[in-house]
Design a protein around this motif. Structure first.
Motif, PDB file in Angstrom:
ATOM      1  N   SER A  47       0.837  -1.196   0.000  1.00 43.71           N
ATOM      2  CA  SER A  47       0.000   0.000   0.000  1.00 43.71           C
ATOM      3  C   SER A  47       0.874   1.248   0.000  1.00 43.71           C
ATOM      4  CB  SER A  47      -0.913   0.007   1.234  1.00 43.71           C
ATOM      5  OG  SER A  47      -1.841  -1.059   1.180  1.00 43.71           O
ATOM      6  N   SER A  48       0.391   2.311  -0.657  1.00 43.23           N
ATOM      7  CA  SER A  48       1.202   3.528  -0.765  1.00 43.23           C
ATOM      8  C   SER A  48       0.318   4.762  -0.916  1.00 43.23           C
ATOM      9  CB  SER A  48       2.144   3.425  -1.968  1.00 43.23           C
ATOM     10  OG  SER A  48       1.409   3.320  -3.180  1.00 43.23           O
ATOM     11  N   GLY A  49       0.958   5.945  -0.803  1.00 41.81           N
ATOM     12  CA  GLY A  49       0.235   7.202  -0.937  1.00 41.81           C
ATOM     13  C   GLY A  49      -0.586   7.491   0.307  1.00 41.81           C
ATOM     14  N   VAL A  50      -1.803   7.988   0.108  1.00 34.94           N
ATOM     15  CA  VAL A  50      -2.718   8.227   1.220  1.00 34.94           C
ATOM     16  C   VAL A  50      -3.394   6.909   1.585  1.00 34.94           C
ATOM     17  CG1 VAL A  50      -4.741   9.476   2.028  1.00 34.94           C
ATOM     18  CG2 VAL A  50      -3.130  10.595   0.486  1.00 34.94           C
ATOM     19  N   ILE A  51      -3.256   6.525   2.835  1.00 38.25           N
ATOM     20  CA  ILE A  51      -3.857   5.286   3.330  1.00 38.25           C
ATOM     21  C   ILE A  51      -5.156   5.626   4.050  1.00 38.25           C
ATOM     22  CG2 ILE A  51      -3.548   3.322   4.877  1.00 38.25           C
ATOM     23  CD1 ILE A  51      -1.660   3.358   2.458  1.00 38.25           C
ATOM     24  N   HIS A  52      -6.224   4.902   3.733  1.00 39.39           N
ATOM     25  CA  HIS A  52      -7.527   5.152   4.355  1.00 39.39           C
ATOM     26  C   HIS A  52      -7.872   4.012   5.314  1.00 39.39           C
ATOM     27  CE1 HIS A  52      -7.375   6.980   0.318  1.00 39.39           C
ATOM     28  NE2 HIS A  52      -7.955   8.013   0.918  1.00 39.39           N
ATOM     29  N   VAL A  53      -8.451   4.377   6.447  1.00 42.34           N
ATOM     30  CA  VAL A  53      -8.831   3.395   7.462  1.00 42.34           C
ATOM     31  C   VAL A  53     -10.270   3.669   7.877  1.00 42.34           C
ATOM     32  CG1 VAL A  53      -8.267   2.352   9.677  1.00 42.34           C
ATOM     33  CG2 VAL A  53      -6.448   3.400   8.308  1.00 42.34           C
ATOM     34  N   LEU A  54     -11.164   2.721   7.631  1.00 44.80           N
ATOM     35  CA  LEU A  54     -12.580   2.879   7.973  1.00 44.80           C
ATOM     36  C   LEU A  54     -12.892   2.045   9.207  1.00 44.80           C
ATOM     37  CD1 LEU A  54     -15.354   4.007   7.352  1.00 44.80           C
ATOM     38  CD2 LEU A  54     -15.687   2.182   5.675  1.00 44.80           C
ATOM     39  N   LEU A  55     -13.269   2.720  10.293  1.00 45.48           N
ATOM     40  CA  LEU A  55     -13.542   2.066  11.567  1.00 45.48           C
ATOM     41  C   LEU A  55     -15.004   2.226  11.961  1.00 45.48           C
ATOM     42  CD1 LEU A  55     -10.394   3.250  13.571  1.00 45.48           C
ATOM     43  CD2 LEU A  55     -10.684   1.125  12.273  1.00 45.48           C
ATOM     44  N   ASN A  56     -15.501   1.285  12.723  1.00 48.30           N
ATOM     45  CA  ASN A  56     -16.892   1.292  13.173  1.00 48.30           C
ATOM     46  C   ASN A  56     -16.988   1.936  14.550  1.00 48.30           C
ATOM     47  OD1 ASN A  56     -19.490   0.722  14.029  1.00 48.30           O
ATOM     48  ND2 ASN A  56     -19.521  -1.333  13.161  1.00 48.30           N
ATOM     49  N   GLY A  57     -17.546   3.142  14.603  1.00 51.25           N
ATOM     50  CA  GLY A  57     -17.671   3.867  15.861  1.00 51.25           C
ATOM     51  C   GLY A  57     -18.706   3.297  16.805  1.00 51.25           C
ATOM     52  N   SER A  58     -19.471   2.302  16.355  1.00 48.76           N
ATOM     53  CA  SER A  58     -20.482   1.671  17.212  1.00 48.76           C
ATOM     54  C   SER A  58     -20.058   0.284  17.690  1.00 48.76           C
ATOM     55  CB  SER A  58     -21.810   1.541  16.453  1.00 48.76           C
ATOM     56  OG  SER A  58     -22.311   2.807  16.069  1.00 48.76           O
ATOM     57  N   ALA A  59     -18.857  -0.136  17.331  1.00 47.70           N
ATOM     58  CA  ALA A  59     -18.403  -1.488  17.674  1.00 47.70           C
ATOM     59  C   ALA A  59     -18.247  -1.664  19.183  1.00 47.70           C
ATOM     60  CB  ALA A  59     -17.085  -1.789  16.980  1.00 47.70           C
ATOM     61  N   VAL A  60     -18.677  -2.805  19.669  1.00 47.15           N
ATOM     62  CA  VAL A  60     -18.514  -3.138  21.083  1.00 47.15           C
ATOM     63  C   VAL A  60     -17.020  -3.257  21.386  1.00 47.15           C
ATOM     64  CG1 VAL A  60     -18.952  -4.863  22.866  1.00 47.15           C
ATOM     65  CG2 VAL A  60     -20.720  -4.360  21.153  1.00 47.15           C
ATOM     66  N   GLY A  61     -16.577  -2.569  22.404  1.00 45.99           N
ATOM     67  CA  GLY A  61     -15.173  -2.622  22.768  1.00 45.99           C
ATOM     68  C   GLY A  61     -14.320  -1.556  22.118  1.00 45.99           C
ATOM     69  N   GLY A  62     -14.907  -0.800  21.180  1.00 45.17           N
ATOM     70  CA  GLY A  62     -14.166   0.278  20.553  1.00 45.17           C
ATOM     71  C   GLY A  62     -13.904   0.060  19.079  1.00 45.17           C
ATOM     72  N   ALA A  63     -13.638   1.161  18.378  1.00 50.29           N
ATOM     73  CA  ALA A  63     -13.457   1.124  16.929  1.00 50.29           C
ATOM     74  C   ALA A  63     -12.140   0.480  16.509  1.00 50.29           C
ATOM     75  CB  ALA A  63     -13.547   2.545  16.366  1.00 50.29           C
ATOM     76  N   TYR A  64     -11.133   0.572  17.378  1.00 46.75           N
ATOM     77  CA  TYR A  64      -9.797   0.062  17.061  1.00 46.75           C
ATOM     78  C   TYR A  64      -9.464  -1.081  18.008  1.00 46.75           C
ATOM     79  CZ  TYR A  64      -4.630   0.082  17.081  1.00 46.75           C
ATOM     80  OH  TYR A  64      -3.292  -0.274  17.053  1.00 46.75           O
ATOM     81  N   PRO A  65      -9.748  -2.322  17.605  1.00 54.32           N
ATOM     82  CA  PRO A  65      -9.533  -3.458  18.506  1.00 54.32           C
ATOM     83  C   PRO A  65      -8.064  -3.875  18.590  1.00 54.32           C
ATOM     84  CG  PRO A  65     -10.381  -4.222  16.401  1.00 54.32           C
ATOM     85  CD  PRO A  65     -10.364  -2.714  16.334  1.00 54.32           C
ATOM     86  N   GLU A  66      -7.665  -4.222  19.785  1.00 57.07           N
ATOM     87  CA  GLU A  66      -6.362  -4.821  20.034  1.00 57.07           C
ATOM     88  C   GLU A  66      -6.557  -6.034  20.938  1.00 57.07           C
ATOM     89  OE1 GLU A  66      -2.827  -1.712  20.182  1.00 57.07           O
ATOM     90  OE2 GLU A  66      -4.439  -1.115  21.574  1.00 57.07           O
ATOM     91  N   PRO A  67      -6.165  -7.215  20.496  1.00 50.65           N
ATOM     92  CA  PRO A  67      -5.531  -7.524  19.207  1.00 50.65           C
ATOM     93  C   PRO A  67      -6.514  -7.387  18.042  1.00 50.65           C
ATOM     94  CG  PRO A  67      -6.029  -9.536  20.391  1.00 50.65           C
ATOM     95  CD  PRO A  67      -6.339  -8.419  21.333  1.00 50.65           C
TER      96      PRO A  67
END
Length: 330
Positions: free
Chosen positions: A178-198
């Motif tokens: 991947s290169s240039g502008v990278i886009h990341v689409l996250l779900n703001g309603s997801a249980v536990g948060g939009a950015y899961p770890e792991p």
């Protein structure tokens, strides 16, 4: 007497072995291999190189299937490693256009729709290697060339299963190219948060991004139309993601409820308050229709028809098309 006892014992043994085999075949908690897997994978391969994205050039779809299958057949279903798919990846690899990569978490169907099969963005599922495996399930059996159609191990049962390892390898490869502008689409309603770890983005994609090839990372946090607002830019898990990326030296932007995605979501929820507010006004001032112009077939013809109606007016036509009076309309 002895002969009768022998046949009785033999019958019991056969029944026991059959019962044991049935238990072995259905021992996993996950769904079994998708029926007609070979035909689906080969068919998707040809669909991709002929219809979806012929720009990738010729690919040997039968060879790609063999490389895919050999990654997991005749092996312990819990001992499949990402590296086992290396030949498959190499055979199906192609260029990912700059500024087109779209990473995601917890919104698979939305990303597939928004990417538009590579027309707007090229998500992992819009690459040839991702396209071949999207929404499929598969696993093999130890000491057998047969696929297991009864059941396959889940990630909870063992992490090194055929499907999990496939998507790990695919995610690593996707990030690396991947290169240039990278886009990341996250779900703001997801249980536990939009950015899961792991998570795949946290564990396999971010570590494999090539910083020297990336100009910016644009994060979009979009709530489900009928879902709660549990996470947003600058808060909770999204803030953690932003900080991580900035610490790595990336230029990061973040937008809540990105309009283009919201317009697409509203197609399925036209009567929701988030979608109907001042809709008639927005239509005639050129906010709704220009957005739809980019997503819905036939809008272009509507635009041309409206712009030739005297009652519509030059100003509304200007808002709709984005062209100045006297200029050719696109």
């Amino acid at each position: 007497m002895m002969k009768s006892l022998f046949w009785s014992l033999l019958l019991v043994s056969v029944l026991f072995m059959n019962s044991f085999s049935e238990v072995q075949r259905s021992k996993w908690k996950g769904e079994g291999t998708t029926q007609n897997l070979e035909s689906i994978v080969i068919g998707r391969c040809y669909d991709y190189i002929r219809i979806v994205n012929p720009a990738v050039g010729e690919k040997n779809c039968s060879e790609i299937w063999e490389a895919f299958k050999n990654a997991f057949v005749n092996k312990d279903p819990c001992s499949i490693l990402p590296e086992d798919y290396e030949l498959f990846i190499n055979l199906s690899l192609h260029t990912i256009p700059p500024n087109k990569s779209l990473f995601w978490e917890n919104n698979h169907l939305l990303v597939n729709s928004f990417a538009g099969r590579g027309r707007r963005y090229m998500s992992l599922a819009d690459t040839l290697f991702g396209f071949c495996g999207d929404f499929l399930n598969w696993c093999g059996q130890a000491n057998s060339i047969e696929l297991d159609y009864e059941s396959c191990p889940t990630t909870e049962e063992c992490e090194n299963n055929a499907v999990e390892s496939f998507w790990r390898m695919a995610s690593i490869t996707y990030a690396q190219h991947s290169s240039g502008v990278i886009h990341v689409l996250l779900n703001g309603s997801a249980v536990g948060g939009a950015y899961p770890e792991p998570g795949f983005f946290a564990d396999y994609e971010i570590p494999n991004l090539q910083k020297d090839k990336i100009s910016q990372i644009a994060i979009w946090v979009v709530d489900d139309i009928e879902g709660p607002d549990t996470d947003s830019c600058g808060t909770h898990t999204v803030e953690k993601l932003e900080n991580r990326l900035r610490t790595l030296g990336y230029d990061v932007t973040c937008t809540d409820n990105y309009k283009s995605v919201m317009f697409l979501l509203c197609v399925d929820y036209p009567d929701d308050s988030k979608c109907t507010l001042s809709s008639s006004l927005l239509f005639w001032t050129g906010s709704i229709l220009p957005a739809a112009y980019h997503f819905l077939p036939g809008i272009s013809d509507m635009k041309d028809s409206l712009c030739h109606q005297p009652c519509f007016g030059c100003q509304n036509c200007l808002r709709l098309t984005g062209n100045k009076k006297g200029k050719d309309k696109s």
